[in-house]
Scaffold this motif. Structure first.
Motif: not given
Length: 123
Positions: A68-69, A81-83, A96-99, A114-115
């Motif tokens: 998280i920036g 997960e991995g967002a 959603p995951p990986h977005c 990719y996380p």
């Protein structure tokens, strides 16, 4: 003394990394997964919905391996997960995951990310 509101009783998994924590605000009732990176100015806050029947309050849930920036605001939603949440984003809908999401309001710009885990802790 560090200029952040970070409760000692927070529910967070191992590998939580705070980068330049100044201005960080984390609600005591949010849940943070493992290997999460939070930059300065991030807000993980509650979201209230008020209707004729009363008030409903929800808190953020941050999945594992999330980045998280700086100055992102996340209000009562789930981050998959991995967002990746871009700096300055305002997130009011589940991610959603990986977005990758960016903007105000945050919009998905990529769905197969990719996380970005800086401080991986084996879980």
């Amino acid at each position: 003394m560090a200029g952040m509101d970070f409760p000692s009783a927070i529910q967070a998994g191992p590998g939580l990394l705070l980068i330049h924590g100044w201005g960080l605000v984390v609600n005591k009732d949010c849940k943070i997964g493992s290997n999460v990176t939070l930059f300065n100015g991030v807000v993980l806050g509650r979201k209230d919905t008020i209707t004729a029947e009363g008030r409903t309050t929800v808190y953020p849930v941050v999945g594992n391996d999330v980045w998280i920036g700086a100055h992102a605001v996340i209000l009562g939603v789930s981050i998959g997960e991995g967002a990746i949440v871009g700096p300055g984003s305002v997130v009011t809908k589940d991610v959603p995951p990986h977005c990758v999401v960016v903007g105000n309001p945050a919009k998905i710009i990529r769905r197969d990310a990719y996380p970005d885990v800086v401080n991986r802790f084996a879980v």
